[in-house]
Design a protein around this motif. Structure first.
Motif, PDB file in Angstrom:
ATOM      1  N   LYS A 263      11.224  72.519  60.867  1.00 53.53           N
ATOM      2  CA  LYS A 263      11.417  72.260  59.442  1.00 53.53           C
ATOM      3  C   LYS A 263      12.872  71.899  59.190  1.00 53.53           C
ATOM      4  O   LYS A 263      13.757  72.322  59.928  1.00 53.53           O
ATOM      5  CB  LYS A 263      11.024  73.486  58.611  1.00 53.53           C
ATOM      6  CG  LYS A 263       9.542  73.816  58.642  1.00 53.53           C
ATOM      7  CD  LYS A 263       9.229  74.995  57.732  1.00 53.53           C
ATOM      8  CE  LYS A 263       7.740  75.325  57.747  1.00 53.53           C
ATOM      9  NZ  LYS A 263       7.417  76.469  56.851  1.00 53.53           N
ATOM     10  N   ASN A 264      13.101  71.171  58.130  1.00 52.74           N
ATOM     11  CA  ASN A 264      14.444  70.821  57.708  1.00 52.74           C
ATOM     12  C   ASN A 264      15.000  71.950  56.866  1.00 52.74           C
ATOM     13  O   ASN A 264      14.373  72.386  55.886  1.00 52.74           O
ATOM     14  CB  ASN A 264      14.429  69.506  56.925  1.00 52.74           C
ATOM     15  CG  ASN A 264      15.831  68.955  56.756  1.00 52.74           C
ATOM     16  OD1 ASN A 264      16.809  69.591  57.140  1.00 52.74           O
ATOM     17  ND2 ASN A 264      15.921  67.778  56.184  1.00 52.74           N
ATOM     18  N   VAL A 265      16.147  72.440  57.212  1.00 58.48           N
ATOM     19  CA  VAL A 265      16.714  73.610  56.528  1.00 58.48           C
ATOM     20  C   VAL A 265      17.065  73.272  55.093  1.00 58.48           C
ATOM     21  O   VAL A 265      16.918  74.101  54.179  1.00 58.48           O
ATOM     22  CB  VAL A 265      17.942  74.118  57.304  1.00 58.48           C
ATOM     23  CG1 VAL A 265      18.566  75.317  56.600  1.00 58.48           C
ATOM     24  CG2 VAL A 265      17.549  74.499  58.715  1.00 58.48           C
ATOM     25  N   SER A 266      17.506  72.066  54.845  1.00 58.24           N
ATOM     26  CA  SER A 266      17.925  71.697  53.484  1.00 58.24           C
ATOM     27  C   SER A 266      16.766  71.653  52.499  1.00 58.24           C
ATOM     28  O   SER A 266      16.977  71.722  51.287  1.00 58.24           O
ATOM     29  CB  SER A 266      18.647  70.348  53.528  1.00 58.24           C
ATOM     30  OG  SER A 266      17.769  69.339  54.015  1.00 58.24           O
ATOM     31  N   GLN A 267      15.539  71.538  52.975  1.00 52.41           N
ATOM     32  CA  GLN A 267      14.372  71.451  52.086  1.00 52.41           C
ATOM     33  C   GLN A 267      13.787  72.822  51.766  1.00 52.41           C
ATOM     34  O   GLN A 267      13.032  72.953  50.794  1.00 52.41           O
ATOM     35  CB  GLN A 267      13.304  70.566  52.728  1.00 52.41           C
ATOM     36  CG  GLN A 267      13.763  69.122  52.919  1.00 52.41           C
ATOM     37  CD  GLN A 267      12.699  68.275  53.617  1.00 52.41           C
ATOM     38  OE1 GLN A 267      11.620  68.780  53.914  1.00 52.41           O
ATOM     39  NE2 GLN A 267      13.024  66.999  53.845  1.00 52.41           N
ATOM     40  N   PHE A 268      14.058  73.825  52.584  1.00 50.72           N
ATOM     41  CA  PHE A 268      13.465  75.151  52.369  1.00 50.72           C
ATOM     42  C   PHE A 268      14.604  76.169  52.259  1.00 50.72           C
ATOM     43  O   PHE A 268      15.059  76.747  53.242  1.00 50.72           O
ATOM     44  CB  PHE A 268      12.540  75.518  53.529  1.00 50.72           C
ATOM     45  CG  PHE A 268      11.392  74.550  53.706  1.00 50.72           C
ATOM     46  CD1 PHE A 268      10.205  74.712  52.984  1.00 50.72           C
ATOM     47  CD2 PHE A 268      11.512  73.483  54.577  1.00 50.72           C
ATOM     48  CE1 PHE A 268       9.157  73.813  53.159  1.00 50.72           C
ATOM     49  CE2 PHE A 268      10.464  72.591  54.740  1.00 50.72           C
ATOM     50  CZ  PHE A 268       9.279  72.747  54.042  1.00 50.72           C
ATOM     51  N   LYS A 269      15.109  76.326  51.039  1.00 49.76           N
ATOM     52  CA  LYS A 269      16.209  77.257  50.809  1.00 49.76           C
ATOM     53  C   LYS A 269      15.748  78.705  50.915  1.00 49.76           C
ATOM     54  O   LYS A 269      16.540  79.604  51.214  1.00 49.76           O
ATOM     55  CB  LYS A 269      16.825  77.012  49.430  1.00 49.76           C
ATOM     56  CG  LYS A 269      17.496  75.661  49.274  1.00 49.76           C
ATOM     57  CD  LYS A 269      18.757  75.580  50.126  1.00 49.76           C
ATOM     58  CE  LYS A 269      19.509  74.287  49.877  1.00 49.76           C
ATOM     59  NZ  LYS A 269      20.710  74.167  50.704  1.00 49.76           N
ATOM     60  N   GLU A 270      14.450  78.960  50.603  1.00 54.19           N
ATOM     61  CA  GLU A 270      13.986  80.334  50.600  1.00 54.19           C
ATOM     62  C   GLU A 270      13.696  80.871  51.991  1.00 54.19           C
ATOM     63  O   GLU A 270      13.419  82.061  52.172  1.00 54.19           O
ATOM     64  CB  GLU A 270      12.704  80.457  49.743  1.00 54.19           C
ATOM     65  CG  GLU A 270      11.468  79.785  50.322  1.00 54.19           C
ATOM     66  CD  GLU A 270      11.444  78.282  50.052  1.00 54.19           C
ATOM     67  OE1 GLU A 270      10.511  77.610  50.495  1.00 54.19           O
ATOM     68  OE2 GLU A 270      12.388  77.802  49.376  1.00 54.19           O
ATOM     69  N   CYS A 271      13.749  80.027  53.017  1.00 50.47           N
ATOM     70  CA  CYS A 271      13.403  80.471  54.371  1.00 50.47           C
ATOM     71  C   CYS A 271      14.577  81.067  55.122  1.00 50.47           C
ATOM     72  O   CYS A 271      14.393  81.587  56.227  1.00 50.47           O
ATOM     73  CB  CYS A 271      12.805  79.305  55.161  1.00 50.47           C
ATOM     74  SG  CYS A 271      11.234  78.719  54.477  1.00 50.47           S
ATOM     75  N   TYR A 272      15.756  80.940  54.584  1.00 48.89           N
ATOM     76  CA  TYR A 272      16.912  81.465  55.309  1.00 48.89           C
ATOM     77  C   TYR A 272      17.923  81.990  54.318  1.00 48.89           C
ATOM     78  O   TYR A 272      17.878  81.660  53.118  1.00 48.89           O
ATOM     79  CB  TYR A 272      17.530  80.392  56.204  1.00 48.89           C
ATOM     80  CG  TYR A 272      18.298  79.330  55.446  1.00 48.89           C
ATOM     81  CD1 TYR A 272      19.692  79.419  55.268  1.00 48.89           C
ATOM     82  CD2 TYR A 272      17.638  78.239  54.901  1.00 48.89           C
ATOM     83  CE1 TYR A 272      20.371  78.453  54.566  1.00 48.89           C
ATOM     84  CE2 TYR A 272      18.315  77.270  54.210  1.00 48.89           C
ATOM     85  CZ  TYR A 272      19.684  77.372  54.038  1.00 48.89           C
ATOM     86  OH  TYR A 272      20.355  76.408  53.355  1.00 48.89           O
TER      87      TYR A 272
END
Length: 543
Positions: free
Chosen positions: A165-174
């Motif tokens: 996954k692209n980190v910039s698209q999923f802020k809630e995952c990290y």
């Protein structure tokens, strides 16, 4: 001298083993004294008699009043031998217990050091140090944070799938933990107490010496003597007669030479003495009859090698190398490296000039083919020239007087007579005409490859004898044809190289009618690039 109680001794290795005074084992430079029982020495004198090392001083040992004799190891050979014996009790005591000097006695008087007393343990009394230790101890004052991670029971043992996954698209995952300045750790440390304790290192080691049981050994020899019958048989044998017959002539010649002349007489020294006795200064110096010079090639240079031509006795070759001068003087002279061939009948200019890639340290003519010349350069290369096309020019006749001509290649001509004759006669018209012409410049036809040559200057080279030839395996085979095909060179680079002379195969000289006009206008100092020399010459054997 000055010590009559000291007697030098030479103790052999066997004697040292008998009395346990082996050098560098039982006696050393620091512990050089050895006490030997008088009875042991007397027993050794009885056992080995004259062979004993104590036999020269037997009388002194028997008259010694004490029971033990002192033998000292003489490291510096002060008395001429490796050991010496002390023959008086007073000297023995002085060596074993030397008297204290006056300075040492004064130092003992001035330094009144009390004797050492071991410390006595005392009961411990608290002075408040335990409070300081408690204050300096580290304790946890901040409450710890507890984290608990839980998971549903149904998720245990479930398959796990991983995806990208692209980190910039999923802020809630990290969760990003950025660095910040903590003021708790920004306090400057002004003082710090540190304690260090040094502990010595201890190592256990052991050793064992090999003990050899000493043994007394003796030997006896007797001379070999022949009986009267054996002497008569030996004197009348044919072997002795043949030997006397073979050496009698040589012995007579040697005896005659000893009677005729003194082989150890210095003729040169006697020559100078005879001249000085006759009155005046002795004339024992060599006089120069001829000088050969060239301002272009020999200026500011040193002659490195000179060789006479094997067949043309009036021809001499010389090579020169550059000397270390200042830059201004070095720029004035010609940088080219050459070998000049001179004729003592025409010293005005060289007869032939051999071009060299570098300065030459040594060179030689081939004994059986003087047209082949090899030289050794200062960079380690071997150069080969072929002057066969100039052979007629070097052997042509030159007029010396009006109406008389003398061939140059005279086998029985004396060089000294030619020099004297040339100095008395003036220069002829043909010589003056030839001096105005430029001598021909001969380019080298073969040169060894730098990577296969010596790494340092070649100091000497020699042609191998014509009766054998080496091969690449190092074996030598006999050659019945009288020709020189191999030479050997040496250098300070720890190597000796054997070279096989290649075939020159020089092109024939074109006839005069086919020579172009450009040939006459070509400068002699410009290298000929039309026929470059072969750079693939490699040594046959390297030692």
């Amino acid at each position: 001298i000055g010590h009559p109680e000291i007697f030098p001794l030479v103790l052999t290795k066997q004697t040292q083993e008998i009395f346990d005074c082996r050098v560098n084992e039982d006696v050393t430079e620091q512990n050089c004294f050895k006490l030997i029982q008088k009875e042991d020495i007397i027993q050794d004198l009885k056992t080995r008699a004259a062979i004993s090392d104590f036999h020269p001083i037997k009388k002194i040992i028997l008259e010694y009043p004490g029971e033990e004799l002192l033998v000292v190891f003489d490291v510096d050979f002060q008395y001429g031998q490796n050991f010496y014996l002390v023959a008086s009790e007073e000297a023995k005591e002085n060596l074993l217990k030397p008297p204290e000097t006056a300075e040492e006695e004064e130092e003992k008087k001035t330094l009144d050091v009390p004797p050492y007393q071991p410390p006595v343990s005392k009961p411990w009394v608290s002075l408040g140090s335990e409070k300081e230790v408690e204050e300096e101890s580290v304790k946890d004052t901040v409450t710890k944070i507890k984290y608990m991670a839980s998971r549903a029971r149904r998720d245990f043992g479930a398959p796990v799938t991983f995806t990208d996954k692209n980190v910039s698209q999923f802020k809630e995952c990290y969760m990003e933990c950025t660095s910040y300045e903590d003021k708790t750790f920004s306090i400057k440390l002004l003082e710090k107490d540190v304690g260090i304790q040094m502990v010595p290192k201890v190592r256990d080691a052991c050793t064992q010496t090999n003990w050899t049981y000493p043994k007394n050994a003796a030997t006896q020899y007797c001379p070999r003597q022949l009986s009267d019958e054996e002497e008569n048989e030996s004197l009348s044998s044919e072997k002795l007669k043949k030997f006397l017959t073979s050496v009698s002539l040589r012995m007579e010649i040697a005896l005659q030479q000893n009677e005729i002349m003194n082989a150890f007489f210095d003729d040169w020294k006697a020559l100078g003495e005879d001249e000085s006795k006759s009155g005046g200064d002795p004339d024992v110096f060599l006089k120069a009859y001829q000088s050969l010079t060239d301002q272009r090639y020999l200026q500011a240079r040193t002659i490195s090698c000179v060789c006479w031509h094997p067949t043309i006795h009036e021809l001499i070759a010389a090579s020169a190398r550059q000397r270390l001068f200042e830059e201004e003087d070095a720029n004035l002279c010609d940088k080219s490296s050459v070998i000049l061939l001179w004729s003592i009948l025409d010293p005005s200019q060289p007869q032939l000039i051999l071009e060299c890639p570098e300065d030459i340290d040594c060179f030689q003519f081939s004994p059986h083919n003087p047209n082949i010349i090899t030289g050794g350069c200062i960079n380690g290369q071997v150069v080969l020239w072929d002057i066969s096309q100039y052979e007629e020019k070097l052997q042509m006749e030159k007029p010396i007087d009006d109406g008389e001509t003398t061939p140059v290649n005279t086998v029985n001509a004396s060089v000294l007579n030619i020099l004297q004759h040339n100095s008395m006669a003036g220069p002829s018209s043909s010589e003056a005409q030839q001096s105005s012409t430029e001598p021909p410049l001969v380019k080298y036809c073969r040169v060894s490859a730098i990577e296969h040559s010596h790494k340092k200057p070649i100091t000497d080279l020699n042609w191998l004898p014509d009766d054998f030839e080496d091969n690449p395996t190092g074996d030598a085979s006999e050659e019945k044809v009288e020709r020189d095909v191999q030479l050997v060179t040496c250098s300070p680079d720890y190597s000796i190289l054997f070279w096989d002379i290649p075939n020159t195969n020089l092109p024939e000289e074109p006839p005069p009618d086919k020579v172009t006009k450009d040939f006459f206008y070509k400068r002699s100092d410009v290298p000929d690039t039309a026929n470059p020399p072969d750079l693939g010459w490699k040594p046959l054997i390297k030692v």
